[in-house]
Design an enzyme around this catalytic site. Structure first.
Site, PDB file in Angstrom:
ATOM      1  N   ASP A  29      33.341  36.562  49.566  1.00 18.08           N
ATOM      2  CA  ASP A  29      34.425  36.227  48.642  1.00 18.08           C
ATOM      3  C   ASP A  29      35.392  35.272  49.339  1.00 18.08           C
ATOM      4  O   ASP A  29      35.990  35.613  50.375  1.00 18.08           O
ATOM      5  CB  ASP A  29      35.149  37.514  48.235  1.00 18.08           C
ATOM      6  CG  ASP A  29      36.075  37.339  47.040  1.00 18.08           C
ATOM      7  OD1 ASP A  29      36.119  36.226  46.488  1.00 18.08           O
ATOM      8  OD2 ASP A  29      36.744  38.316  46.653  1.00 18.08           O
ATOM      9  N   ASP A  30      35.538  34.070  48.789  1.00 16.24           N
ATOM     10  CA  ASP A  30      36.492  33.077  49.297  1.00 16.24           C
ATOM     11  C   ASP A  30      36.169  32.590  50.709  1.00 16.24           C
ATOM     12  O   ASP A  30      37.069  32.175  51.444  1.00 16.24           O
ATOM     13  CB  ASP A  30      37.925  33.622  49.281  1.00 16.24           C
ATOM     14  CG  ASP A  30      38.536  33.654  47.889  1.00 16.24           C
ATOM     15  OD1 ASP A  30      37.818  33.390  46.915  1.00 16.24           O
ATOM     16  OD2 ASP A  30      39.740  33.960  47.782  1.00 16.24           O
ATOM     17  N   CYS A  69      36.374  32.751  41.186  1.00 19.94           N
ATOM     18  CA  CYS A  69      35.541  33.957  41.282  1.00 19.94           C
ATOM     19  C   CYS A  69      34.652  34.273  40.085  1.00 19.94           C
ATOM     20  O   CYS A  69      33.430  34.204  40.170  1.00 19.94           O
ATOM     21  CB  CYS A  69      36.432  35.163  41.549  1.00 19.94           C
ATOM     22  SG  CYS A  69      37.458  35.028  43.026  1.00 19.94           S
ATOM     23  N   ARG A  73      30.357  33.980  39.735  1.00 22.97           N
ATOM     24  CA  ARG A  73      29.533  35.188  39.731  1.00 22.97           C
ATOM     25  C   ARG A  73      28.682  35.265  38.461  1.00 22.97           C
ATOM     26  O   ARG A  73      27.529  35.707  38.501  1.00 22.97           O
ATOM     27  CB  ARG A  73      30.426  36.422  39.881  1.00 22.97           C
ATOM     28  CG  ARG A  73      31.073  36.474  41.262  1.00 22.97           C
ATOM     29  CD  ARG A  73      32.278  37.421  41.342  1.00 22.97           C
ATOM     30  NE  ARG A  73      32.992  37.129  42.574  1.00 22.97           N
ATOM     31  CZ  ARG A  73      32.718  37.693  43.749  1.00 22.97           C
ATOM     32  NH1 ARG A  73      31.765  38.611  43.838  1.00 22.97           N
ATOM     33  NH2 ARG A  73      33.400  37.351  44.823  1.00 22.97           N
ATOM     34  N   LYS A 128      32.488  43.909  44.862  1.00 19.59           N
ATOM     35  CA  LYS A 128      33.301  43.225  43.856  1.00 19.59           C
ATOM     36  C   LYS A 128      32.419  42.763  42.692  1.00 19.59           C
ATOM     37  O   LYS A 128      31.464  42.014  42.882  1.00 19.59           O
ATOM     38  CB  LYS A 128      34.001  42.031  44.493  1.00 19.59           C
ATOM     39  CG  LYS A 128      34.807  41.197  43.510  1.00 19.59           C
ATOM     40  CD  LYS A 128      35.505  40.043  44.198  1.00 19.59           C
ATOM     41  CE  LYS A 128      36.196  39.125  43.202  1.00 19.59           C
ATOM     42  NZ  LYS A 128      36.934  38.036  43.840  1.00 19.59           N
ATOM     43  N   HIS A 130      33.844  41.764  39.064  1.00 16.82           N
ATOM     44  CA  HIS A 130      34.688  40.701  38.489  1.00 16.82           C
ATOM     45  C   HIS A 130      34.047  39.968  37.310  1.00 16.82           C
ATOM     46  O   HIS A 130      34.262  38.775  37.110  1.00 16.82           O
ATOM     47  CB  HIS A 130      35.112  39.700  39.571  1.00 16.82           C
ATOM     48  CG  HIS A 130      36.509  39.197  39.326  1.00 16.82           C
ATOM     49  ND1 HIS A 130      37.156  38.329  40.168  1.00 16.82           N
ATOM     50  CD2 HIS A 130      37.392  39.453  38.317  1.00 16.82           C
ATOM     51  CE1 HIS A 130      38.365  38.066  39.697  1.00 16.82           C
ATOM     52  NE2 HIS A 130      38.528  38.733  38.580  1.00 16.82           N
ATOM     53  N   SER A 153      39.034  41.572  42.013  1.00 11.33           N
ATOM     54  CA  SER A 153      39.459  41.136  43.338  1.00 11.33           C
ATOM     55  C   SER A 153      40.322  42.192  44.019  1.00 11.33           C
ATOM     56  O   SER A 153      41.078  42.923  43.372  1.00 11.33           O
ATOM     57  CB  SER A 153      40.246  39.820  43.249  1.00 11.33           C
ATOM     58  OG  SER A 153      39.399  38.770  42.838  1.00 11.33           O
ATOM     59  N   HIS A 218      38.550  37.768  50.995  1.00 13.09           N
ATOM     60  CA  HIS A 218      39.683  37.552  50.093  1.00 13.09           C
ATOM     61  C   HIS A 218      40.928  38.216  50.683  1.00 13.09           C
ATOM     62  O   HIS A 218      40.836  39.267  51.327  1.00 13.09           O
ATOM     63  CB  HIS A 218      39.342  38.173  48.733  1.00 13.09           C
ATOM     64  CG  HIS A 218      40.154  37.682  47.587  1.00 13.09           C
ATOM     65  ND1 HIS A 218      41.508  37.926  47.470  1.00 13.09           N
ATOM     66  CD2 HIS A 218      39.813  36.963  46.487  1.00 13.09           C
ATOM     67  CE1 HIS A 218      41.956  37.389  46.347  1.00 13.09           C
ATOM     68  NE2 HIS A 218      40.956  36.797  45.732  1.00 13.09           N
ATOM     69  N   ASP A 265      31.229  32.923  46.861  1.00  6.71           N
ATOM     70  CA  ASP A 265      31.479  32.592  45.459  1.00  6.71           C
ATOM     71  C   ASP A 265      32.176  31.255  45.280  1.00  6.71           C
ATOM     72  O   ASP A 265      31.980  30.567  44.282  1.00  6.71           O
ATOM     73  CB  ASP A 265      32.278  33.707  44.772  1.00  6.71           C
ATOM     74  CG  ASP A 265      33.653  33.956  45.387  1.00  6.71           C
ATOM     75  OD1 ASP A 265      33.904  33.490  46.518  1.00  6.71           O
ATOM     76  OD2 ASP A 265      34.480  34.636  44.741  1.00  6.71           O
ATOM     77  N   ASN A 266      33.020  30.863  46.242  1.00  5.74           N
ATOM     78  CA  ASN A 266      33.747  29.584  46.151  1.00  5.74           C
ATOM     79  C   ASN A 266      34.361  29.309  47.503  1.00  5.74           C
ATOM     80  O   ASN A 266      34.213  30.100  48.447  1.00  5.74           O
ATOM     81  CB  ASN A 266      34.826  29.626  45.062  1.00  5.74           C
ATOM     82  CG  ASN A 266      35.708  30.855  45.092  1.00  5.74           C
ATOM     83  OD1 ASN A 266      35.623  31.718  44.215  1.00  5.74           O
ATOM     84  ND2 ASN A 266      36.551  30.963  46.109  1.00  5.74           N
ATOM     85  N   LYS A 286      39.345  26.282  47.333  1.00  8.93           N
ATOM     86  CA  LYS A 286      39.293  27.042  46.079  1.00  8.93           C
ATOM     87  C   LYS A 286      40.272  26.480  45.051  1.00  8.93           C
ATOM     88  O   LYS A 286      41.361  26.037  45.398  1.00  8.93           O
ATOM     89  CB  LYS A 286      39.634  28.502  46.396  1.00  8.93           C
ATOM     90  CG  LYS A 286      39.745  29.438  45.210  1.00  8.93           C
ATOM     91  CD  LYS A 286      40.061  30.844  45.690  1.00  8.93           C
ATOM     92  CE  LYS A 286      40.259  31.807  44.536  1.00  8.93           C
ATOM     93  NZ  LYS A 286      40.477  33.191  44.997  1.00  8.93           N
TER      94      LYS A 286
END
Length: 530
Positions: A29-30, A69, A73, A128, A130, A153, A218, A265-266, A286
């Protein structure tokens, strides 16, 4: 060259005729492109992810299908651009809130559903989600047999690590049941690893698919005490180290006949400054459509099938996870919809293979000519930006733009970059000298937009409703008047959290020591990570 092609053909034949592999999807994540030690970070150590990469193939031009996010996904789960699934937000993008009305539509089909229905796989989602926190949208309604995780998140609820929010305490779900609220983030990664290893062990004689969606890295960069202040990179580096440890633990007893994916994810959330990650040599992060927002680290690993220690430069996308999983599992993809994902195995096995000509980079859902969702197109080495925006972390002075950071800037002619020569997007090309390239990109854009048609109604734009909050203990203030409503575990608000060191030259010895870390890891686990 001939020997390489022959080996690739043999491997493809083995994939086509052999027993379908287990599937493991490791989703950070991130995380930025530059956040792994094998990607060149000077102070972060990721021995387990490095080993995964050295035992498999790294993609250098892997793109998230979206810059934030929830949409990214949705793309990974369905193999379709978020604008096609109705999970992209308005024309500048969005995510599902902790009280979202909508979620991934039931009309969309996930790879988990197809593997369970047609492939005979047992499926587990950890971490996660989301894609909607209401019960109708949770993982067990989208093809997974089990779920353990936080449905959004990790900063979207109150916890010991984050109190500056009016949202309900952060919940941990087992299937659809709240088992902690707020969750104990200090022990969360251990819980995830224990669940993952138990699932793998329980399915020794049956095909399985495990989706491990980390809340790391994150904000708020939570870590267990064992990783507190172990990285010179600070608490963000501690969180990366804990993620890397978890990867090593999950991989330790994983059957060799397993296809593993690792990506994020990003890009990194640059507005969080040192609490966010690094995009490496790429510009921005992001929330933007520059390379730093969407170019991700990516690893595919399958011992005995995927060659070890190689890189691939083919254009790849998060959407390709869906297509590749179905291809190796021998499961037919749905034929009643447009799929954007491509089977990556031909490119994995032969470096000369390309799986697509172009990538279409959306900021959000298009609604008119003045609010377009498609902001950039990449075909081959060239990328055209038709609209751009900048995050507050990097816009001031970095592009000599006078507009506010988040204000969309329209470009006519488009900004054109040669990403093979200028991956940092520093030097726009002369639109007159490169008119042919701009014309080719414009033609690809027009064809794609004609094929897209009118996007479906967007689920994120349905907004929020407090009635849909995840609340394991309604009216908890009667029992715990000092804590917010929905508190089930008040003690979890009182956890000791990792306080970052204020390092000076005098205590430089407290920086991360790789040898000492390896010694301690070996003492705890019986094997040496590097």
């Amino acid at each position: 060259k001939r020997r390489t092609m022959w080996g690739a053909l043999l491997a493809l034949a083995a994939v086509a005729s052999g027993e379908p592999p287990n599937i493991l999807v490791l989703f950070a994540d991130d995380m930025g492109y530059g956040d792994l030690s094998i990607q060149g970070h000077p102070t972060i150590e990721t021995p387990n992810l490095d080993a995964l990469a050295m035992g498999g193939v790294r993609f250098t031009q892997w793109y998230s299908a979206f810059h934030i996010c929830s949409p990214s996904r949705a793309a990974m789960m369905t193999g379709r651009l978020p604008v096609r699934t109705g999970v992209s937000g308005d024309w500048t993008g969005g995510v599902f809130s902790s009280t979202a009305v909508g979620g991934l539509p039931s009309s969309e089909v996930t790879w988990a559903e197809l593997l369970g229905r047609s492939g005979g796989y047992r499926t587990l989602c950890i971490g996660k989600w989301h894609l909607g926190q209401r019960e109708a949208f949770l993982p067990r309604q989208r093809g997974f047999d089990e779920y353990l995780g936080i449905p959004y998140s990790v900063d979207m609820g109150q916890s010991a690590w984050r109190g500056d929010t009016t949202q309900p305490p952060l919940p941990l779900l087992a299937n659809e049941t709240v088992i902690e609220q707020p969750v104990d983030l200090n022990s969360l990664t251990d819980k995830y690893v224990t669940k993952a290893r138990a699932f793998v062990s329980a399915n020794e004689t049956r095909r399985f698919a495990l989706y491990m969606a980390f809340s790391h890295v994150h904000v708020p960069d939570f870590v267990s005490p064992r990783f507190c202040n172990t990285s010179a990179r600070g608490r963000y580096g501690d969180a990366v180290a804990e993620l890397d440890w978890a990867v090593g633990e999950i991989m330790r007893d994983l059957p060799s006949h397993t296809l593993t994916f690792f990506t994020s994810d990003n890009g990194p959330w640059l507005v969080e400054q040192t609490a966010g990650g690094s995009a490496g040599l790429f510009f921005e992060g992001k929330t933007t459509t520059f390379e730093g927002g969407i170019r991700e680290p990516a690893i595919l690993h399958w011992p005995g099938v995927i060659p070890a220690g190689q890189r691939r430069h083919a254009l790849a996308s998060t959407c390709d996870v869906f297509a590749t999983i179905l291809a190796v599992a021998g499961v037919d993809p749905p034929s009643d919809r447009i799929l954007d994902g491509r089977d990556l195995m031909p490119a994995v096995l032969d470096q000369s293979v390309e799986v697509r000509d172009c990538l279409f980079i959306y900021k959000g859902r298009p609604s008119s000519s003045t609010t377009p969702g498609l902001w950039a197109v990449r075909c081959g080495r060239y990328k055209a930006h038709y609209v751009t925006s900048y995050s507050p972390a990097s816009c001031e002075g970095s592009r000599n733009e006078t507009d506010a950071c988040n204000t969309p800037i329209f470009h006519d002619p488009p900004l054109l970059f040669d990403l093979d020569a200028d991956p940092s997007e520093k030097w726009p090309l002369d639109p007159v000298a490169y008119a042919d390239q701009l014309d080719a990109l414009a033609a690809a854009k027009r064809l794609h937009e004609l094929q897209l048609g009118t996007p479906p109604p967007d689920q994120i734009m349905l907004g929020s409703d407090p009635a849909f909050a995840v609340c394991g203990c309604p009216n908890s203030t009667l029992l715990y008047p000092s804590y917010p409503n929905c508190t089930c575990n008040p003690d979890n608000f009182q956890l000791a959290i990792c306080a970052p060191l204020d390092l000076t030259h005098d205590d430089a010895s407290r920086f991360f020591d790789p040898a000492a870390y390896a010694d301690a890891f070996e003492a705890d686990h019986g094997w040496r990570p590097f």
